[in-house]
Design a protein around this motif. Sequence first.
Motif, mmCIF file in Angstrom:
data_model
loop_
_atom_site.group_PDB
_atom_site.id
_atom_site.type_symbol
_atom_site.label_atom_id
_atom_site.label_comp_id
_atom_site.label_asym_id
_atom_site.label_seq_id
_atom_site.Cartn_x
_atom_site.Cartn_y
_atom_site.Cartn_z
ATOM 1 N N PRO A 122 145.974 35.388 85.340
ATOM 2 C CA PRO A 122 146.678 34.369 84.558
ATOM 3 C C PRO A 122 146.585 34.670 83.069
ATOM 4 O O PRO A 122 145.598 35.241 82.596
ATOM 5 C CB PRO A 122 145.944 33.077 84.905
ATOM 6 N N ARG A 123 147.599 34.281 82.340
ATOM 7 C CA ARG A 123 147.569 34.510 80.893
ATOM 8 C C ARG A 123 147.014 33.312 80.137
ATOM 9 O O ARG A 123 146.684 33.417 78.956
ATOM 10 C CB ARG A 123 148.977 34.816 80.399
ATOM 11 N N GLY A 124 146.898 32.161 80.828
ATOM 12 C CA GLY A 124 146.444 30.957 80.143
ATOM 13 C C GLY A 124 144.954 30.883 79.935
ATOM 14 O O GLY A 124 144.470 30.034 79.189
ATOM 15 N N GLY A 125 144.186 31.748 80.582
ATOM 16 C CA GLY A 125 142.748 31.745 80.409
ATOM 17 C C GLY A 125 142.095 30.473 80.914
ATOM 18 O O GLY A 125 142.640 29.742 81.738
ATOM 19 N N ALA A 126 140.917 30.190 80.371
ATOM 20 C CA ALA A 126 140.120 29.066 80.858
ATOM 21 C C ALA A 126 140.747 27.714 80.560
ATOM 22 O O ALA A 126 140.418 26.712 81.207
ATOM 23 C CB ALA A 126 138.721 29.127 80.239
ATOM 24 N N ASP A 127 141.656 27.648 79.579
ATOM 25 C CA ASP A 127 142.266 26.377 79.212
ATOM 26 C C ASP A 127 143.531 26.051 80.004
ATOM 27 O O ASP A 127 144.161 25.020 79.760
ATOM 28 C CB ASP A 127 142.625 26.376 77.718
ATOM 29 N N ALA A 128 143.924 26.908 80.929
ATOM 30 C CA ALA A 128 145.209 26.721 81.602
ATOM 31 C C ALA A 128 145.323 25.354 82.279
ATOM 32 O O ALA A 128 146.349 24.677 82.172
ATOM 33 C CB ALA A 128 145.441 27.833 82.622
ATOM 34 N N ALA A 129 144.280 24.930 82.968
ATOM 35 C CA ALA A 129 144.368 23.676 83.719
ATOM 36 C C ALA A 129 144.455 22.466 82.797
ATOM 37 O O ALA A 129 145.266 21.561 83.033
ATOM 38 C CB ALA A 129 143.181 23.542 84.665
ATOM 39 N N VAL A 130 143.641 22.417 81.737
ATOM 40 C CA VAL A 130 143.707 21.247 80.856
ATOM 41 C C VAL A 130 144.992 21.245 80.040
ATOM 42 O O VAL A 130 145.565 20.186 79.755
ATOM 43 C CB VAL A 130 142.475 21.138 79.928
ATOM 44 N N LEU A 131 145.482 22.422 79.664
ATOM 45 C CA LEU A 131 146.754 22.480 78.946
ATOM 46 C C LEU A 131 147.902 22.066 79.868
ATOM 47 O O LEU A 131 148.821 21.343 79.459
ATOM 48 C CB LEU A 131 146.996 23.884 78.397
ATOM 49 N N GLY A 132 147.849 22.520 81.109
ATOM 50 C CA GLY A 132 148.852 22.093 82.080
ATOM 51 C C GLY A 132 148.787 20.601 82.329
ATOM 52 O O GLY A 132 149.815 19.928 82.448
ATOM 53 N N ALA A 133 147.562 20.050 82.396
ATOM 54 C CA ALA A 133 147.400 18.611 82.593
ATOM 55 C C ALA A 133 147.992 17.837 81.425
ATOM 56 O O ALA A 133 148.683 16.826 81.612
ATOM 57 C CB ALA A 133 145.920 18.269 82.762
ATOM 58 N N ALA A 134 147.727 18.308 80.217
ATOM 59 C CA ALA A 134 148.225 17.608 79.032
ATOM 60 C C ALA A 134 149.745 17.624 78.955
ATOM 61 O O ALA A 134 150.353 16.752 78.325
ATOM 62 C CB ALA A 134 147.626 18.225 77.773
ATOM 63 N N GLY A 144 144.092 27.440 96.497
ATOM 64 C CA GLY A 144 145.256 26.634 96.185
ATOM 65 C C GLY A 144 146.391 27.508 95.718
ATOM 66 O O GLY A 144 146.253 28.727 95.585
ATOM 67 N N GLY A 145 147.520 26.895 95.457
ATOM 68 C CA GLY A 145 148.647 27.679 94.993
ATOM 69 C C GLY A 145 149.766 26.815 94.476
ATOM 70 O O GLY A 145 149.703 25.575 94.517
ATOM 71 N N ALA A 146 150.774 27.479 93.965
ATOM 72 C CA ALA A 146 151.954 26.793 93.455
ATOM 73 C C ALA A 146 153.125 27.750 93.521
ATOM 74 O O ALA A 146 152.948 28.974 93.458
ATOM 75 C CB ALA A 146 151.728 26.324 92.020
ATOM 76 N N VAL A 147 154.320 27.183 93.639
ATOM 77 C CA VAL A 147 155.545 27.965 93.662
ATOM 78 C C VAL A 147 156.535 27.316 92.710
ATOM 79 O O VAL A 147 156.741 26.096 92.751
ATOM 80 C CB VAL A 147 156.160 28.038 95.076
ATOM 81 N N ASP A 176 145.988 20.256 90.628
ATOM 82 C CA ASP A 176 145.406 21.052 89.542
ATOM 83 C C ASP A 176 145.993 22.455 89.450
ATOM 84 O O ASP A 176 146.279 22.947 88.341
ATOM 85 C CB ASP A 176 143.879 21.110 89.677
ATOM 86 N N VAL A 177 146.206 23.092 90.577
ATOM 87 C CA VAL A 177 146.738 24.456 90.540
ATOM 88 C C VAL A 177 148.184 24.453 90.060
ATOM 89 O O VAL A 177 148.597 25.311 89.272
ATOM 90 C CB VAL A 177 146.627 25.123 91.930
ATOM 91 N N ARG A 178 148.951 23.471 90.490
ATOM 92 C CA ARG A 178 150.347 23.398 90.057
ATOM 93 C C ARG A 178 150.432 23.188 88.539
ATOM 94 O O ARG A 178 151.289 23.772 87.863
ATOM 95 C CB ARG A 178 151.056 22.283 90.811
ATOM 96 N N ALA A 179 149.554 22.367 88.009
ATOM 97 C CA ALA A 179 149.551 22.137 86.563
ATOM 98 C C ALA A 179 149.205 23.412 85.809
ATOM 99 O O ALA A 179 149.836 23.751 84.799
ATOM 100 C CB ALA A 179 148.556 21.031 86.213
ATOM 101 N N ALA A 180 148.202 24.143 86.287
ATOM 102 C CA ALA A 180 147.833 25.398 85.633
ATOM 103 C C ALA A 180 148.953 26.422 85.759
ATOM 104 O O ALA A 180 149.240 27.169 84.811
ATOM 105 C CB ALA A 180 146.540 25.946 86.238
ATOM 106 N N ALA A 181 149.597 26.465 86.909
ATOM 107 C CA ALA A 181 150.668 27.435 87.129
ATOM 108 C C ALA A 181 151.831 27.213 86.179
ATOM 109 O O ALA A 181 152.509 28.165 85.769
ATOM 110 C CB ALA A 181 151.155 27.360 88.575
ATOM 111 N N LEU A 214 155.074 32.882 92.005
ATOM 112 C CA LEU A 214 154.112 32.640 93.075
ATOM 113 C C LEU A 214 152.728 32.697 92.452
ATOM 114 O O LEU A 214 152.364 33.705 91.837
ATOM 115 C CB LEU A 214 154.262 33.709 94.163
ATOM 116 N N TYR A 215 151.976 31.612 92.571
ATOM 117 C CA TYR A 215 150.693 31.473 91.878
ATOM 118 C C TYR A 215 149.626 31.082 92.893
ATOM 119 O O TYR A 215 149.805 30.132 93.669
ATOM 120 C CB TYR A 215 150.827 30.392 90.808
ATOM 121 N N ALA A 216 148.525 31.816 92.909
ATOM 122 C CA ALA A 216 147.407 31.504 93.794
ATOM 123 C C ALA A 216 146.153 31.294 92.957
ATOM 124 O O ALA A 216 145.939 31.991 91.962
ATOM 125 C CB ALA A 216 147.170 32.628 94.796
#
Length: 315
Positions: free
Chosen positions: A285-297, A142-145, A114-119, A133-135
């Motif tokens: 983050p600049r993606g706001g609350a939708d970052a994870a679902v947008l990353g998932a999509a 969680g995090g992503a690089v 989930d974090v990698r998708a949002a990142a 670098l994303y935490a």
Amino acid sequence: MTARHLDAPVVGLDLGGTKIAAALVGTDGTVLARHTRPTPATRGAEEVLDALAEAAREVRAPGTTAIGVAAAGVIDPVTGTVTSATDTIRGWAGTALAAGLAARTGLPVACDNDVRAAAATELDGPDDDATLLYAAVGTGVGGAVAASGRMLHGAAGIAGHLGHLPSPEADGLPCTCGATGHLEAVAAGPAITAQCARLGGQPADRLQTVAERAGRGDPHATAAIVLGARATGRALGGLANALGPHRVVVAGGVPRVGVLYWDALCAAFAAELMPPLRDLRPRPPRGGADAAVLGAAALPRTLPLHHPHTTGAPS
């Protein structure tokens, strides 16, 4: 069908320890429908897969081509499985996430952490060659690089799990992964809440209660929040020296508790930096609350698709 020829809406699912967020996302990134429901985290992996399928059905529309799942745990996109997980979701480790969801929905599924998708939403498309670098600091850490604009997955999909870095501030504290002394054990929301009580404060039910007490000047609540923030800042500062990122993003519910946390994190981060990085600072983050679902999509366009009624081999 291949992942790079999707030209219709995609369902994005964000699976966390407490809730499932679903969205139908158009090809231009517009959210066309939304749905949320609790995660049946204590009832086992099969019920979680059932809940994911129900959430997808709530937003699915005619012409929907695929599902992308951004899920808690260590996710291997190639096999579509959860290779490792804490006990936040009971029995989650070893789950055939992509195959199980494809069988339930009849749609091809791509999955990732989930974090990698949002990142990935922090990158400016395929031409962005930045190191990121994303935490994400919330119920866990969680995090992503990303390096040269590409999200790193690593062996078995484990790259980016920043919460399991050793942390001096967490020395001796048990981590959700079974080890001791990891960052998550002092920096996650439940860890900060527990730390407040360990320091002598009144037990609290949630982090927001601790934050409210800190806002009124409670020394135990203040110390617990600052400790968690400093531990996170130090860890990220050390990683910045190792990776040389162009951008550092800190997301999640914990940083939103207020300026006390953010100031302590940024100060600890800056204190660790080598001179060439002295101007680097974390940002929200600049993606706001939708970052994870947008990353998932977006996952079905970039990662292997696992189709229903197959042996699980991705395309």
